[in-house]
Enzyme design. Sequence first.
Site, PDB file in Angstrom:
ATOM      1  N   CYS A  37       8.101  -0.816  -7.428  1.00 39.72           N
ATOM      2  CA  CYS A  37       8.577  -1.090  -6.064  1.00 39.72           C
ATOM      3  C   CYS A  37       9.846  -1.938  -5.993  1.00 39.72           C
ATOM      4  O   CYS A  37      10.847  -1.482  -5.455  1.00 39.72           O
ATOM      5  CB  CYS A  37       7.468  -1.758  -5.259  1.00 39.72           C
ATOM      6  N   GLU A  94      -0.164  -3.969  -6.799  1.00 40.37           N
ATOM      7  CA  GLU A  94      -0.968  -3.470  -7.909  1.00 40.37           C
ATOM      8  C   GLU A  94      -1.642  -4.657  -8.588  1.00 40.37           C
ATOM      9  O   GLU A  94      -1.072  -5.736  -8.694  1.00 40.37           O
ATOM     10  CB  GLU A  94      -0.093  -2.701  -8.898  1.00 40.37           C
ATOM     11  N   LYS A 102       9.468  -2.783   5.568  1.00 43.69           N
ATOM     12  CA  LYS A 102       9.018  -2.619   4.176  1.00 43.69           C
ATOM     13  C   LYS A 102      10.148  -2.940   3.191  1.00 43.69           C
ATOM     14  O   LYS A 102       9.969  -3.706   2.244  1.00 43.69           O
ATOM     15  CB  LYS A 102       8.512  -1.176   3.971  1.00 43.69           C
ATOM     16  N   VAL A 161      -1.016   4.071  -4.487  1.00 40.87           N
ATOM     17  CA  VAL A 161      -1.173   3.814  -3.054  1.00 40.87           C
ATOM     18  C   VAL A 161      -2.186   4.775  -2.434  1.00 40.87           C
ATOM     19  O   VAL A 161      -3.089   4.362  -1.696  1.00 40.87           O
ATOM     20  CB  VAL A 161       0.196   3.921  -2.338  1.00 40.87           C
ATOM     21  N   ASN A 212      10.353  -6.398   0.642  1.00 39.22           N
ATOM     22  CA  ASN A 212      10.467  -6.340  -0.819  1.00 39.22           C
ATOM     23  C   ASN A 212      11.782  -6.934  -1.300  1.00 39.22           C
ATOM     24  O   ASN A 212      11.835  -7.626  -2.324  1.00 39.22           O
ATOM     25  CB  ASN A 212      10.330  -4.895  -1.307  1.00 39.22           C
TER      26      ASN A 212
HETATM   27  N1  LIG Z   1       2.618   1.277  -6.346  1.00 39.39           N
HETATM   28  C1  LIG Z   1       2.769   0.295  -5.473  1.00 39.39           C
HETATM   29  O1  LIG Z   1       2.463  -0.864  -5.746  1.00 39.39           O
HETATM   30  C2  LIG Z   1       3.291   0.574  -4.091  1.00 39.39           C
HETATM   31  C3  LIG Z   1       3.149  -0.393  -3.085  1.00 39.39           C
HETATM   32  C4  LIG Z   1       3.641  -0.122  -1.814  1.00 39.39           C
HETATM   33  C5  LIG Z   1       4.301   1.075  -1.573  1.00 39.39           C
HETATM   34  N2  LIG Z   1       4.452   1.989  -2.560  1.00 39.39           N
HETATM   35  C6  LIG Z   1       5.127   3.262  -2.254  1.00 39.39           C
HETATM   36  O2  LIG Z   1       4.110   4.254  -2.094  1.00 39.39           O
HETATM   37  C7  LIG Z   1       4.580   5.512  -2.591  1.00 39.39           C
HETATM   38  C8  LIG Z   1       3.641   6.025  -3.673  1.00 39.39           C
HETATM   39  O3  LIG Z   1       3.689   5.121  -4.749  1.00 39.39           O
HETATM   40  P1  LIG Z   1       2.630   5.219  -5.945  1.00 39.39           P
HETATM   41  O4  LIG Z   1       2.890   4.056  -6.816  1.00 39.39           O
HETATM   42  O5  LIG Z   1       1.273   5.439  -5.387  1.00 39.39           O
HETATM   43  O6  LIG Z   1       3.144   6.570  -6.642  1.00 39.39           O
HETATM   44  P2  LIG Z   1       2.410   7.425  -7.773  1.00 39.39           P
HETATM   45  O7  LIG Z   1       3.488   8.056  -8.558  1.00 39.39           O
HETATM   46  O8  LIG Z   1       1.378   6.592  -8.466  1.00 39.39           O
HETATM   47  O9  LIG Z   1       1.618   8.540  -6.952  1.00 39.39           O
HETATM   48  C9  LIG Z   1       2.235   9.585  -6.264  1.00 39.39           C
HETATM   49  C10 LIG Z   1       1.270  10.777  -6.288  1.00 39.39           C
HETATM   50  O10 LIG Z   1       1.801  11.801  -5.434  1.00 39.39           O
HETATM   51  C11 LIG Z   1       1.540  13.052  -6.042  1.00 39.39           C
HETATM   52  N3  LIG Z   1       2.460  14.052  -5.444  1.00 39.39           N
HETATM   53  C12 LIG Z   1       3.765  14.238  -5.664  1.00 39.39           C
HETATM   54  N4  LIG Z   1       4.227  15.238  -4.891  1.00 39.39           N
HETATM   55  C13 LIG Z   1       3.190  15.685  -4.143  1.00 39.39           C
HETATM   56  C14 LIG Z   1       3.029  16.684  -3.140  1.00 39.39           C
HETATM   57  N5  LIG Z   1       4.061  17.410  -2.734  1.00 39.39           N
HETATM   58  N6  LIG Z   1       1.813  16.857  -2.607  1.00 39.39           N
HETATM   59  C15 LIG Z   1       0.746  16.112  -3.002  1.00 39.39           C
HETATM   60  N7  LIG Z   1       0.839  15.148  -3.949  1.00 39.39           N
HETATM   61  C16 LIG Z   1       2.042  14.925  -4.506  1.00 39.39           C
HETATM   62  C17 LIG Z   1       1.759  12.790  -7.516  1.00 39.39           C
HETATM   63  O11 LIG Z   1       1.163  13.794  -8.322  1.00 39.39           O
HETATM   64  C18 LIG Z   1       1.122  11.409  -7.668  1.00 39.39           C
HETATM   65  O12 LIG Z   1      -0.257  11.527  -7.984  1.00 39.39           O
HETATM   66  C19 LIG Z   1       6.008   5.257  -3.069  1.00 39.39           C
HETATM   67  O13 LIG Z   1       6.900   5.557  -2.027  1.00 39.39           O
HETATM   68  C20 LIG Z   1       6.024   3.765  -3.346  1.00 39.39           C
HETATM   69  O14 LIG Z   1       7.297   3.208  -3.215  1.00 39.39           O
HETATM   70  C21 LIG Z   1       3.960   1.764  -3.812  1.00 39.39           C
END
Ligand SMILES: NC(=O)c1ccc[n+]([C@@H]2O[C@H](COP(=O)([O-])OP(=O)(O)OC[C@H]3O[C@@H](n4cnc5c(N)ncnc54)[C@H](O)[C@@H]3O)[C@@H](O)[C@H]2O)c1
Length: 428
Positions: A259, A154, A203, A16, A207
């Site tokens: 998700c 994704e 949200k 994201v 989902n």
């Molecule tokens: N992946 C999807 O399709 C999607 C879609 C909509 C919403 N979301 C939501 O978005 C959020 C992120 O999902 P994602 O798939 O991108 O996760 P991800 O695990 O791919 O990425 C999270 C990132 O945050 C970093 N991180 C963790 N703690 C941190 C901190 N304290 N400071 C800075 N960086 C930090 C991690 O190193 C990682 O790179 C989640 O809540 C998820 O539910 C995801």
Amino acid sequence: MNASREPIAVIGTGYVGLVTAAGFAELGNEVYCVDVDAEKVARLRRGEIPIYEPGLAESVAASGDRLHFSTELAPALEHARLLFVAVGTPPTYSGDADLSAVHAVVDAMPANAGHALVMKSTVPVGTGQAIRRILDERGKSEFSYVSCPEFLKEGSALADFRDPDRVVVGDVGDWAGDAVVELYSPLNAPLLRTDIPSAEMIKLAANAFLATKISFINEIANVCEETGADVLEVAKGMGLDRRIGKHFLAPGIGFGGSCFPKDVAALKQLAGNSGYHFQLLTSVIEVNELQKRRVIGKLQKHLGSLVGKRVALLGLAFKPNTDDMREASSLVLAARLQADGARVRAFDPVAEDEARKLMPGVEFADSAIDAVRDVDAIVIVTEWPEFVALDWAQAASVTSGRVVIDGRNCLDSSSVRAAGFVYEGIGR
Ligand SMILES: NC(=O)c1ccc[n+]([C@@H]2O[C@H](COP(=O)([O-])OP(=O)(O)OC[C@H]3O[C@@H](n4cnc5c(N)ncnc54)[C@H](O)[C@@H]3O)[C@@H](O)[C@H]2O)c1
């Protein structure tokens, strides 16, 4: 630099965060990205993209020096007022969302005035209010808070950023909400501006509804198998009804990914924690778990005992066009097959590195044809286009078995059968 666009920060550069950063950089914003993962930041600084997402590498390269990457918050705080939070919120054992990364971000905020946290991470309803309380208690009342949930998919994440179905902004009507609305305005997307708890619920509810649609059509598919109806015809006929719509009526071997499973569980837990038993979601989860295992029954029907049988799994990521293995159906399937004594060979065009860490005992092949060599049965787990286009006559010439289970109903059954295979889909 586009002088009229305000610089922003993105905290967490995963699926994201990185897409959000790239999308805003395309619109002309300077974007200050922060991640605690030093190796990821080093790769991003070298121009490497740590995840597979179509078009993302090109977008990041085109934005060049508008994207800044650091493990430190300081540059983000110095240059940007709006701090988008896109850290992970994985499930805990109880099913509640693990908010430790979100709280780590909140804890790291200084007492300075003039910033806003813009929550992109999916969080339980009430999180915004809880963070507001924490900020106030710690003398950070000048911090604003906006809920801006993310709906990207994704595999088409950048396209979804550029052309979203809607932008939801939950806020208290202060400058920060206005600034987020302004930031998204070039996209000309339908905007829903609302209160923070409602934005958080939108949200989770969206989902949970999509997951419910999947489990519903999967149950219809299972009944079709018992009654002789073809679920693809049924889904087509249902989907033509505008009240139902054709999307998310594709039966298969269950939903996975980072998700749906976690957000459905989180909403169920959230309801339970508030004293409400969300019965429907309990069934949605249960149906999905059983659906992943139905392939085993289909294999046993054709092969008898699975002890010593060789099974090829084509596709491991939770869906095509991503390398994301979180909650992928392939993980359950491989483990079940191995527990029943089968030997598993697998191939995925992009997810192998991650899959190797998660699938002990599985043998990995270099191509789809290599994977099906000398196996007793072939299972399509993820509908990558290259499996849809597979030369089934060639597959038949290298494999010993004659069973193809199409877990995503993506193959042309007649060409698979013409190559001499027994074809079985889901609900057909
Ligand atoms: N992946 C999807 O399709 C999607 C879609 C909509 C919403 N979301 C939501 O978005 C959020 C992120 O999902 P994602 O798939 O991108 O996760 P991800 O695990 O791919 O990425 C999270 C990132 O945050 C970093 N991180 C963790 N703690 C941190 C901190 N304290 N400071 C800075 N960086 C930090 C991690 O190193 C990682 O790179 C989640 O809540 C998820 O539910 C995801």
